[in-house]
Design a protein around this motif. Structure first.
Motif, PDB file in Angstrom:
ATOM      1  N   MET A  66      -1.493   2.141  -1.907  1.00  0.00           N
ATOM      2  CA  MET A  66      -1.268   3.498  -2.410  1.00  0.00           C
ATOM      3  C   MET A  66       0.101   3.634  -3.074  1.00  0.00           C
ATOM      4  O   MET A  66       0.554   4.744  -3.370  1.00  0.00           O
ATOM      5  CB  MET A  66      -1.459   4.575  -1.335  1.00  0.00           C
ATOM      6  N   ASP A  67       0.741   2.497  -3.318  1.00  0.00           N
ATOM      7  CA  ASP A  67       1.997   2.471  -4.065  1.00  0.00           C
ATOM      8  C   ASP A  67       1.649   2.007  -5.468  1.00  0.00           C
ATOM      9  O   ASP A  67       1.234   0.857  -5.659  1.00  0.00           O
ATOM     10  CB  ASP A  67       2.973   1.501  -3.390  1.00  0.00           C
ATOM     11  N   PRO A  68       1.787   2.882  -6.476  1.00  0.00           N
ATOM     12  CA  PRO A  68       1.342   2.500  -7.817  1.00  0.00           C
ATOM     13  C   PRO A  68       2.044   1.272  -8.368  1.00  0.00           C
ATOM     14  O   PRO A  68       1.483   0.550  -9.197  1.00  0.00           O
ATOM     15  CB  PRO A  68       1.643   3.743  -8.665  1.00  0.00           C
ATOM     16  N   SER A  69       3.241   0.991  -7.887  1.00  0.00           N
ATOM     17  CA  SER A  69       3.939  -0.187  -8.413  1.00  0.00           C
ATOM     18  C   SER A  69       3.456  -1.477  -7.754  1.00  0.00           C
ATOM     19  O   SER A  69       3.747  -2.568  -8.240  1.00  0.00           O
ATOM     20  CB  SER A  69       5.450  -0.036  -8.212  1.00  0.00           C
ATOM     21  N   LEU A  70       2.721  -1.363  -6.648  1.00  0.00           N
ATOM     22  CA  LEU A  70       2.229  -2.552  -5.947  1.00  0.00           C
ATOM     23  C   LEU A  70       0.735  -2.781  -6.151  1.00  0.00           C
ATOM     24  O   LEU A  70       0.283  -3.927  -6.185  1.00  0.00           O
ATOM     25  CB  LEU A  70       2.509  -2.432  -4.440  1.00  0.00           C
ATOM     26  N   GLY A  71      -0.043  -1.713  -6.221  1.00  0.00           N
ATOM     27  CA  GLY A  71      -1.493  -1.859  -6.376  1.00  0.00           C
ATOM     28  C   GLY A  71      -2.154  -2.337  -5.104  1.00  0.00           C
ATOM     29  O   GLY A  71      -1.636  -2.134  -4.006  1.00  0.00           O
ATOM     30  N   ASP A  72      -3.285  -2.997  -5.266  1.00  0.00           N
ATOM     31  CA  ASP A  72      -4.077  -3.439  -4.115  1.00  0.00           C
ATOM     32  C   ASP A  72      -4.074  -4.967  -4.036  1.00  0.00           C
ATOM     33  O   ASP A  72      -3.883  -5.638  -5.049  1.00  0.00           O
ATOM     34  CB  ASP A  72      -5.519  -2.937  -4.249  1.00  0.00           C
ATOM     35  N   PHE A  73      -4.334  -5.471  -2.852  1.00  0.00           N
ATOM     36  CA  PHE A  73      -4.452  -6.910  -2.643  1.00  0.00           C
ATOM     37  C   PHE A  73      -5.777  -7.182  -1.936  1.00  0.00           C
ATOM     38  O   PHE A  73      -5.997  -6.698  -0.835  1.00  0.00           O
ATOM     39  CB  PHE A  73      -3.282  -7.438  -1.806  1.00  0.00           C
ATOM     40  N   VAL A  74      -6.648  -7.967  -2.606  1.00  0.00           N
ATOM     41  CA  VAL A  74      -7.984  -8.208  -2.056  1.00  0.00           C
ATOM     42  C   VAL A  74      -8.276  -9.703  -2.055  1.00  0.00           C
ATOM     43  O   VAL A  74      -8.653 -10.244  -3.100  1.00  0.00           O
ATOM     44  CB  VAL A  74      -9.064  -7.478  -2.886  1.00  0.00           C
ATOM     45  N   PRO A  75      -8.064 -10.404  -0.926  1.00  0.00           N
ATOM     46  CA  PRO A  75      -7.456  -9.868   0.280  1.00  0.00           C
ATOM     47  C   PRO A  75      -5.945  -9.932   0.176  1.00  0.00           C
ATOM     48  O   PRO A  75      -5.400 -10.572  -0.713  1.00  0.00           O
ATOM     49  CB  PRO A  75      -7.964 -10.821   1.377  1.00  0.00           C
ATOM     50  N   GLY A  76      -5.299  -9.281   1.142  1.00  0.00           N
ATOM     51  CA  GLY A  76      -3.840  -9.294   1.149  1.00  0.00           C
ATOM     52  C   GLY A  76      -3.289  -9.475   2.547  1.00  0.00           C
ATOM     53  O   GLY A  76      -4.036  -9.544   3.527  1.00  0.00           O
ATOM     54  N   GLU A  77      -1.987  -9.543   2.607  1.00  0.00           N
ATOM     55  CA  GLU A  77      -1.309  -9.685   3.899  1.00  0.00           C
ATOM     56  C   GLU A  77      -0.101  -8.767   3.910  1.00  0.00           C
ATOM     57  O   GLU A  77       0.479  -8.464   2.865  1.00  0.00           O
ATOM     58  CB  GLU A  77      -0.830 -11.132   4.106  1.00  0.00           C
TER      59      GLU A  77
END
Ligand code: ZN
Length: 492
Positions: A66-77
């Protein structure tokens, strides 16, 4: 799923080794079985023991920052150390950290609920959605005057237990029945004992005369005794309404003149505290603007009847607006419709809230779903509204509304760790596709596996780690029985 179960067991073992599952300490235990006097509820104790903050890494989840500068990680840690998010990405260093297997789960910021009358949580047996004289306003006005500080404690704790169960990690406690200093302390103790983040908005009292100013000495005393504390709880005030009597019996909450309102608001501002106010019924926006009272420290509640002119004023003054769709959607259309589309189009900071749980349960997923349905029903593509925007409304936007977006609302390194894990392997969520679609269209609170507030794991595998579920329920039931007797319920 098997992997995540094994991981949770090892996590439980690890947490137990860290002493994470201590029970509520001190005099609170004297209440077991409902015997004996309740403990003093004060800023200095007794204080419940919460799970320790450790170092952990969440792996394998679909991470929505939910941080526009980071985006999503699929998958992430992501990694958390001592309550702080320290790293997030495709892979992070897990040295020395516990590992939480998030496979099959959505990892996201906890929900931020921006307006909730927790003190009314005990009133479920009394409130009827379909019987006017047993509606929320008459029942809360009648029973509210009988509440002891211990009733307030148990009611707020029950509401917060529900909040955590529904993935809410921050609550704006709209406390407009502060009957004494002990009542205020009791509500704050309940917030502290559950480990949730939130704002305590000190309010007037049920049945208070409209020509009496708010008790600013009481507010100042809370600031002195409780702030900043551990940093999880902030302080504000709830304002009475202004002008003509409002719909739905809101007059029971107080309707004051603009001069009285100014006096209350100036008292809050002298203490550096933000203000919240209901705006059901005829809109007070222009009266507040003409009085020079609107600013970015004001949150209004129930955006139903604003005009374009008022919305441009709200945007100019950076006023925030909280919508509580579950209750608002039950009001007749003649007193307004939920204007989420209009607020977003005007660039006003909007947020999401539960309001109360006497005849709604806390369900941020259901609230987003209802908002989307009503928006499509009324405006549709004229004002585009995405699922992601609704998840932002329920998380980051709430933190912005409450002025704590530097601390929570998104999974951003440096922010406090307020995190939930939502299972996508449950029957109602699987097979999983777009995570935002799943959260808004499909999810329910029962899908929430893990709830973390300020780095403390408060729920895991759908159960409390520290809060005693049976005790919360039993003591709420006892308090409700006591209120029934004191109020002579049912009324003749
Ligand atoms: Zn309300």
């Amino acid at each position: 799923m098997a992997g995540s179960r094994i991981s949770r067991r090892s996590m439980l073992k690890g947490a137990a080794a860290l002493g994470a599952f201590a029970t509520v300490a001190g005099a609170a235990s004297a209440q077991q079985g409902g015997t004996g006097a309740p403990p003093a509820r004060t800023a200095t104790g007794p204080i419940a023991t919460l799970p320790v903050r450790g170092s952990f890494v969440i792996r394998g989840a679909t991470v929505l920052t939910m941080d526009p500068s980071l985006g999503d990680f699929v998958p992430g840690e992501m990694r958390v150390n001592d309550g702080v998010i320290v790293a997030i990405g495709r892979a992070v260093d897990a040295t020395g950290a516990q590992v939480i297997d998030g496979t099959g789960m959505i990892c996201m910021p906890g929900f931020v609920d921006t307006h909730w009358h927790l003190w009314t949580s005990l009133f479920r047996p009394f409130v009827r959605a379909d019987v006017g004289e047993r509606g929320y306003f008459p029942v809360t006005a009648r029973l509210g005057v009988h509440m002891t500080p211990e009733d307030s404690y148990r009611s707020v704790r029950l509401g917060l237990a529900e909040a955590l169960s529904a993935g809410v990690t921050t609550v704006h406690n709209w406390a407009h029945n502060v009957r004494s200093p002990e009542h205020a302390d009791a509500e704050l103790c309940a917030m502290r004992d559950t480990g949730i983040r939130g704002r305590f908005a000190y309010g007037p009292v049920q049945g208070m005369p409209d020509d009496e100013p708010m008790n600013m000495d009481g507010v100042a005393r809370i600031k002195r005794d409780w702030m900043p504390g551990a940093g999880l709880i902030t302080l504000g005030i709830c304002s009475r309404n202004v002008g003509a009597l409002n719909v739905g019996g809101s007059g029971a909450r107080g309707v004051v003149t603009i001069d009285m309102l100014r006096r209350d608001w100036e008292g809050a501002r002298a203490l550096g505290l933000p203000i919240t106010m209901h705006t059901s019924g005829a809109s007070p926006v222009m009266a507040l603007e003409q009085a020079g009272l609107l600013a970015s420290d004001v949150q209004l509640v129930h955006p139903l009847l604003t005009t374009p002119e008022e919305r441009s004023v709200l945007k100019m003054r950076d006023v925030r607006y909280s919508t509580s769709p579950a209750g608002e959607a039950r009001r007749p259309a003649s007193v307004g419709v939920i204007q989420l589309g209009e607020l977003l189009e005007a660039g006003i900071k909007a947020s999401l809230s539960t309001d109360h749980t006497t005849n709604n349960s806390c369900d941020p997923f259901g609230a987003m779903r209802l908002l989307f349905s009503l928006h499509q029903h009324r405006l549709g593509p004229k004002v585009p509204l995405t699922m992601r925007r609704l998840v932002q409304l329920a998380t980051l936007d709430g933190a912005v509304d409450l002025g704590i977006a530097g601390r929570t609302g998104s999974l951003t390194p440096g922010k406090r760790a307020d995190i939930i894990l939502v299972r996508t392997t449950d029957i109602n969520m699987t097979p999983s596709g777009d995570p935002y679609e799943a959260l808004v269209s499909l999810a329910e609170p029962v899908n929430i596996d893990t709830v973390i507030v300020d780095g403390r794991i408060l729920r895991q595998a759908g159960k409390f780690t520290a809060l005693d579920h049976a005790k919360v329920v039993r003591e709420a039931q006892e308090a409700t029985s006591g209120l029934r007797a004191k109020a002579g319920w049912p009324p003749a």
